[in-house]
Scaffold this motif. Structure first.
Motif, mmCIF file in Angstrom:
data_model
loop_
_atom_site.group_PDB
_atom_site.id
_atom_site.type_symbol
_atom_site.label_atom_id
_atom_site.label_comp_id
_atom_site.label_asym_id
_atom_site.label_seq_id
_atom_site.Cartn_x
_atom_site.Cartn_y
_atom_site.Cartn_z
ATOM 1 N N UNK A 138 -11.762 -7.163 1.392
ATOM 2 C CA UNK A 138 -10.961 -6.989 0.067
ATOM 3 C C UNK A 138 -10.777 -5.408 0.148
ATOM 4 N N UNK A 139 -9.392 -4.876 0.069
ATOM 5 C CA UNK A 139 -9.531 -3.315 -0.348
ATOM 6 C C UNK A 139 -8.603 -3.353 -1.516
ATOM 7 N N UNK A 165 -7.885 3.969 7.017
ATOM 8 C CA UNK A 165 -6.497 4.323 7.149
ATOM 9 C C UNK A 165 -5.501 3.238 7.005
ATOM 10 N N UNK A 166 -4.880 3.229 5.801
ATOM 11 C CA UNK A 166 -3.855 1.991 5.838
ATOM 12 C C UNK A 166 -2.496 2.576 6.085
ATOM 13 N N UNK A 170 -7.172 0.726 9.831
ATOM 14 C CA UNK A 170 -8.213 1.341 10.556
ATOM 15 C C UNK A 170 -9.427 1.491 9.545
ATOM 16 N N UNK A 171 -10.538 0.681 9.745
ATOM 17 C CA UNK A 171 -11.791 0.811 8.894
ATOM 18 C C UNK A 171 -13.009 1.399 9.498
ATOM 19 N N UNK A 172 -13.453 2.841 9.196
ATOM 20 C CA UNK A 172 -14.509 3.126 9.807
ATOM 21 C C UNK A 172 -15.392 3.411 8.312
ATOM 22 N N UNK A 173 -16.833 3.530 8.521
ATOM 23 C CA UNK A 173 -17.787 3.805 7.586
ATOM 24 C C UNK A 173 -17.051 5.456 7.044
ATOM 25 N N UNK A 217 -1.660 5.790 4.082
ATOM 26 C CA UNK A 217 -2.673 6.764 3.284
ATOM 27 C C UNK A 217 -4.028 6.666 3.918
ATOM 28 N N UNK A 218 -4.759 7.599 3.462
ATOM 29 C CA UNK A 218 -6.085 8.017 4.135
ATOM 30 C C UNK A 218 -7.285 8.121 2.915
ATOM 31 N N UNK A 219 -8.266 7.138 3.292
ATOM 32 C CA UNK A 219 -9.150 7.032 2.369
ATOM 33 C C UNK A 219 -10.494 7.591 2.524
ATOM 34 N N UNK A 220 -11.010 8.635 1.843
ATOM 35 C CA UNK A 220 -12.524 9.119 2.439
ATOM 36 C C UNK A 220 -13.443 7.904 2.225
#
Length: 132
Positions: A17-18, A55-56, A48-51, A64-67
């Motif tokens: 869940x995000x 990116x949604x 796209x989920x990275x540690x 959007x980009x989430x750090x």
């Protein structure tokens, strides 16, 4: 557009869940309506989920980009491990449930899930992993 890390909450579950708080993609996401708990799919969206980042990405210019880590993270190693586990869960599940609200409560334990899923106050649904 950049969404500050403090405005995103990565919740590890069988289907990750995000939770997004005041995200620039809020109005572009479909209205969330899942009275039976079955998450609708967000057609044309991907995650796209990275540690290190998430990116949604939506149709057109929506996205959007989430750090991955907040600047003032008290325990960066633990936070990185949690984000790695979350991104692995996204891969295994083939995506994540994205729930966007204009304002999330400070205490996420106070989320009214029945109201969120039926009240027209949230946007989102199941967003497939990029490349799926």
């Amino acid at each position: 557009m950049l969404l500050p890390r403090e405005k995103a909450h990565f919740v590890l579950a069988d289907t990750p869940l995000l939770l997004l708080d005041g995200a620039p993609v809020h109005d572009a996401l479909p209205l969330l309506h899942a009275p039976d708990g079955e998450m609708p799919s967000c057609s044309g969206w991907s995650v796209a989920a990275l540690a290190t980042m998430c990116v949604v990405d939506g149709p057109g210019d929506a996205g959007c980009l989430i750090p991955g880590l907040a600047a003032a993270e008290p325990d960066p190693a633990a936070a990185l491990a949690a984000l790695s586990a979350w991104s692995g869960a996204v891969d295994r599940a083939g995506g994540a449930v994205v729930v966007s609200m204009q304002v999330l409560p400070a205490n996420l334990a106070l989320l009214d899930w029945p109201g969120i899923l039926t009240g027209g106050i949230a946007r989102g649904g199941f967003v497939p992993a990029a490349g799926q």
